[in-house]
Design a protein around this motif. Structure first.
Motif, PDB file in Angstrom:
ATOM      1  N   LYS A  96       0.828  -1.204   0.000  1.00 41.14           N
ATOM      2  CA  LYS A  96       0.000   0.000   0.000  1.00 41.14           C
ATOM      3  C   LYS A  96       0.866   1.260   0.000  1.00 41.14           C
ATOM      4  O   LYS A  96       0.542   2.240  -0.677  1.00 41.14           O
ATOM      5  N   ALA A  97       1.955   1.243   0.754  1.00 37.12           N
ATOM      6  CA  ALA A  97       2.837   2.406   0.771  1.00 37.12           C
ATOM      7  C   ALA A  97       3.480   2.613  -0.593  1.00 37.12           C
ATOM      8  O   ALA A  97       3.626   3.747  -1.063  1.00 37.12           O
ATOM      9  N   PHE A  98       3.857   1.517  -1.239  1.00 40.54           N
ATOM     10  CA  PHE A  98       4.447   1.610  -2.575  1.00 40.54           C
ATOM     11  C   PHE A  98       3.446   2.200  -3.560  1.00 40.54           C
ATOM     12  O   PHE A  98       3.784   3.083  -4.364  1.00 40.54           O
ATOM     13  N   ILE A  99       2.198   1.730  -3.499  1.00 41.59           N
ATOM     14  CA  ILE A  99       1.166   2.243  -4.409  1.00 41.59           C
ATOM     15  C   ILE A  99       0.901   3.720  -4.135  1.00 41.59           C
ATOM     16  O   ILE A  99       0.792   4.531  -5.060  1.00 41.59           O
ATOM     17  N   ALA A 100       0.808   4.100  -2.860  1.00 42.30           N
ATOM     18  CA  ALA A 100       0.562   5.493  -2.520  1.00 42.30           C
ATOM     19  C   ALA A 100       1.661   6.391  -3.060  1.00 42.30           C
ATOM     20  O   ALA A 100       1.401   7.478  -3.598  1.00 42.30           O
TER      21      ALA A 100
ATOM     22  N   PHE B 134      -5.313   7.196 -12.978  1.00 40.84           N
ATOM     23  CA  PHE B 134      -4.841   6.661 -11.702  1.00 40.84           C
ATOM     24  C   PHE B 134      -5.080   5.156 -11.521  1.00 40.84           C
ATOM     25  O   PHE B 134      -4.445   4.546 -10.656  1.00 40.84           O
ATOM     26  N   ILE B 135      -5.976   4.554 -12.295  1.00 38.35           N
ATOM     27  CA  ILE B 135      -6.293   3.132 -12.078  1.00 38.35           C
ATOM     28  C   ILE B 135      -5.809   2.270 -13.227  1.00 38.35           C
ATOM     29  O   ILE B 135      -4.925   1.432 -13.051  1.00 38.35           O
ATOM     30  N   SER B 136      -6.381   2.445 -14.409  1.00 44.53           N
ATOM     31  CA  SER B 136      -5.936   1.670 -15.569  1.00 44.53           C
ATOM     32  C   SER B 136      -6.453   2.325 -16.833  1.00 44.53           C
ATOM     33  O   SER B 136      -7.374   3.147 -16.792  1.00 44.53           O
ATOM     34  N   ASP B 137      -5.881   1.935 -17.954  1.00 43.74           N
ATOM     35  CA  ASP B 137      -6.314   2.506 -19.231  1.00 43.74           C
ATOM     36  C   ASP B 137      -7.750   2.123 -19.567  1.00 43.74           C
ATOM     37  O   ASP B 137      -8.421   2.815 -20.340  1.00 43.74           O
ATOM     38  N   THR B 138      -8.209   1.014 -19.006  1.00 41.45           N
ATOM     39  CA  THR B 138      -9.604   0.588 -19.160  1.00 41.45           C
ATOM     40  C   THR B 138     -10.189   0.418 -17.758  1.00 41.45           C
ATOM     41  O   THR B 138     -10.329  -0.697 -17.263  1.00 41.45           O
TER      42      THR B 138
ATOM     43  N   ALA C  98      -7.317   0.656  -7.516  1.00 40.66           N
ATOM     44  CA  ALA C  98      -5.914   1.053  -7.659  1.00 40.66           C
ATOM     45  C   ALA C  98      -5.025   0.353  -6.642  1.00 40.66           C
ATOM     46  O   ALA C  98      -3.828   0.170  -6.874  1.00 40.66           O
ATOM     47  N   TRP C  99      -5.603  -0.037  -5.522  1.00 39.35           N
ATOM     48  CA  TRP C  99      -4.826  -0.695  -4.477  1.00 39.35           C
ATOM     49  C   TRP C  99      -4.698  -2.197  -4.718  1.00 39.35           C
ATOM     50  O   TRP C  99      -3.777  -2.839  -4.208  1.00 39.35           O
ATOM     51  N   GLU C 100      -5.616  -2.744  -5.513  1.00 34.12           N
ATOM     52  CA  GLU C 100      -5.596  -4.188  -5.772  1.00 34.12           C
ATOM     53  C   GLU C 100      -4.767  -4.547  -6.998  1.00 34.12           C
ATOM     54  O   GLU C 100      -4.285  -5.668  -7.121  1.00 34.12           O
ATOM     55  N   GLU C 101      -4.622  -3.623  -7.933  1.00 32.98           N
ATOM     56  CA  GLU C 101      -3.891  -3.896  -9.165  1.00 32.98           C
ATOM     57  C   GLU C 101      -2.798  -2.847  -9.356  1.00 32.98           C
ATOM     58  O   GLU C 101      -2.949  -1.907 -10.122  1.00 32.98           O
ATOM     59  N   PRO C 102      -1.686  -3.015  -8.657  1.00 37.07           N
ATOM     60  CA  PRO C 102      -0.683  -1.936  -8.650  1.00 37.07           C
ATOM     61  C   PRO C 102       0.138  -1.789  -9.915  1.00 37.07           C
ATOM     62  O   PRO C 102       0.810  -0.787 -10.083  1.00 37.07           O
ATOM     63  N   PHE C 103       0.112  -2.766 -10.815  1.00 40.36           N
ATOM     64  CA  PHE C 103       1.048  -2.717 -11.944  1.00 40.36           C
ATOM     65  C   PHE C 103       0.337  -2.587 -13.285  1.00 40.36           C
ATOM     66  O   PHE C 103       0.811  -3.076 -14.300  1.00 40.36           O
ATOM     67  N   THR C 104      -0.832  -1.926 -13.290  1.00 46.20           N
ATOM     68  CA  THR C 104      -1.565  -1.759 -14.544  1.00 46.20           C
ATOM     69  C   THR C 104      -1.201  -0.473 -15.280  1.00 46.20           C
ATOM     70  O   THR C 104      -1.676  -0.251 -16.375  1.00 46.20           O
ATOM     71  N   LYS C 105      -0.396   0.371 -14.675  1.00 44.57           N
ATOM     72  CA  LYS C 105       0.010   1.624 -15.309  1.00 44.57           C
ATOM     73  C   LYS C 105       1.533   1.710 -15.364  1.00 44.57           C
ATOM     74  O   LYS C 105       2.227   1.154 -14.510  1.00 44.57           O
ATOM     75  N   ILE C 106       2.043   2.415 -16.387  1.00 52.52           N
ATOM     76  CA  ILE C 106       3.472   2.718 -16.434  1.00 52.52           C
ATOM     77  C   ILE C 106       3.640   4.223 -16.377  1.00 52.52           C
ATOM     78  O   ILE C 106       2.714   4.976 -16.662  1.00 52.52           O
TER      79      ILE C 106
END
Length: 366
Positions: free
Chosen positions: A11-15, A284-288, A321-329
Motif C-alpha cells: 500500500k505504501a508503494f502504491i501510494a 490513476f487506475i488503468s487505461d480501461t 488502484a490498491w488491488e492492481e498496482p502494476f496496470t500503469k506505467i
C-alpha cells in the motif's frame, strides 16, 4: 522506523508511485501504516510548492514585456533569446525542484494532471515566457476546489486566450467584425467542449461549437495602450450581439456574463461529470477502468457540484488502484521526477532538463 508487513509495504508503494511522484529513501516511514489517510490529508494541506516558485514573474508581467518587444524583428529576437528562453529553463527547473522536494506529492500530481488536461503548449513560441505562470495562476489554486472555478480561471487566462486564438475572435456582426471584416475563431469553444468538459460524444454538435464561439467573442486581454496590459478584458465591440443557443439553452445578450453562465452550465452538464470521472480513473487506475469505479467518481462529482477534493478523495478510497498496482506505467516526465526523488536533484538547470529532452517529453509542451 515503522515495521511493515507485506500488505503495508504494498500500500505504501502504491501510494508513493500510483498517486504520488515516486519513492525516496524516507517515504515509507512518512506514509506510515495509513496510506489512504496520508493521501487524503494532502487534499486539505496548502500548496507547499510555492516556496520553490516564489519570485517568478506573473503572466501579465511577461505579456507586457512581450508586447513591448514585438515592435520589430530584432527586438523580438533579443527578447526570445535573452528573456523568454532563460525564463522557460528557470520555470522548468523550479517546477521540477518543487516536485522532487514536495511533502504533498499527491497534490502535486493533481497539479500536473489538471495542467495536462487544460494544456497549453510552448510549441507556440509566444507562450514560452508565460507557461509556468499559467500553471501557477490558473491551475494550482483550484486543484482541490470546484471544477467550475478551475474551468473559468483557465478560460479567462491570457495564455489560453493566446493558445487557442480567442484573443483574435470577433463576432461577424460586431462593430469590429463589420469594420475590419474579421470573423469568428472556434478553437477555444471547440477545445472546451471536446477536451475540457463534455468530451467527444458528449452531446454537442457543430452548431453548439459555433454558438459557444460567439458567446466567447470579446474575451481577450488588455493591450499595450493600457496601464495593465495582459489582464483579462471583455471587449464589447468585438462581441457578437444577440441571443445564442448552446446545448438547447438560449443565452440572451448579456456581454461577458454570457460566457460566465455558459461555463457554469457546461461544468454541471452530465457529460462533463462522466468525462472527468473517466479521465481520472484512466490516469490513476488503468487505461480501461472498471465501469463502477467511473460511476462512483461521476456520482461524487455530481453530488458535490464538482468539488475536486471530494472527487479526489473518492478516487483514493476506490479499491481498484490498491488491488492492481502494476496496470500503469510512468510517462517519461514522471519517470524522470521519480529518479530525481530517489537519487537527488541536479544542481544545474541543463542537467535537470536533460532527461525530459532525451525522453521526448519537455514540460509545457502538450
Amino acid at each position: 522506523m515503522i515495521v511493515f508487513d507485506e500488505a503495508g509495504k504494498k500500500k505504501a508503494f502504491i501510494a508513493a508511485n500510483r498517486f504520488g511522484l515516486g519513492s525516496d529513501p524516507e517515504i515509507l516511514d512518512v506514509i506510515g501504516r495509513d496510506a489512504r489517510g496520508w493521501l487524503i490529508d494532502q487534499l486539505h494541506a496548502g500548496d507547499d510548492a510555492f516556496p520553490y516558485l516564489r519570485g517568478l514573474p506573473t503572466s501579465t508581467q511577461m505579456i507586457a514585456e512581450f508586447l513591448r518587444a514585438r515592435s520589430d524583428a530584432n527586438t523580438r529576437q533579443k527578447f526570445n533569446k535573452e528573456r523568454a528562453a532563460p525564463l522557460y529553463r528557470m520555470e522548468v527547473y523550479r517546477r521540477t525542484v518543487a516536485a522532487v522536494r514536495t511533502g504533498t506529492p499527491f497534490r502535486e500530481r493533481l497539479v500536473r494532471f489538471w495542467s495536462n488536461h487544460f494544456t497549453i503548449s510552448v510549441t507556440v513560441g509566444r507562450l514560452r515566457p508565460v507557461a509556468g505562470a499559467y500553471e501557477r495562476e490558473a491551475i494550482r489554486p483550484h486543484v482541490t476546489g470546484r471544477f467550475v472555478d478551475l474551468l473559468t480561471a483557465v478560460t479567462r487566462h491570457p495564455a489560453m486566450l493566446i493558445y487557442l486564438d480567442n484573443a483574435q475572435s470577433a463576432g461577424e456582426n460586431s462593430s469590429f467584425g463589420r469594420r475590419r471584416r474579421r470573423g469568428l475563431n472556434e478553437n477555444l469553444a471547440r477545445e472546451i467542449l471536446e477536451l475540457h468538459t463534455l468530451g467527444v460524444g458528449g452531446g454537442y454538435n457543430q452548431m453548439d461549437v459555433t454558438e459557444f464561439a460567439k458567446i466567447l467573442t470579446g474575451w481577450r486581454f488588455r493591450g499595450p495602450r493600457f496601464d495593465d496590459p495582459g489582464h483579462f478584458a471583455f471587449v464589447k465591440f468585438m462581441h457578437e450581439p444577440g441571443p445564442k443557443t448552446l446545448l438547447g439553452k438560449t443565452y440572451p445578450e448579456n456581454g461577458v456574463e454570457e460566457g460566465i453562465q455558459a461555463l457554469q452550465d457546461i461544468a454541471r452538464h452530465p457529460s462533463t461529470a462522466k468525462f472527468i470521472a473517466t479521465k481520472l480513473a484512466r490516469h490513476f487506475i488503468s487505461d480501461t477502468p472498471p465501469d463502477d469505479a467511473v460511476e462512483k467518481l461521476r456520482s461524487i462529482f455530481v453530488e458535490s457540484d464538482g468539488d475536486l477534493a471530494a472527487v479526489s478523495r473518492a478516487l483514493v478510497e476506490l479499491p481498484y488502484a490498491w488491488e492492481e498496482p502494476f496496470t500503469k506505467i510512468k510517462t517519461p516526465a514522471e519517470l524522470s521526477i521519480s529518479a530525481f526523488r530517489l537519487l537527488g536533484m541536479p544542481e544545474r538547470q541543463r542537467q535537470a532538463m536533460a532527461p525530459f529532452r532525451l525522453l521526448g517529453q519537455m514540460p509545457f509542451s502538450a
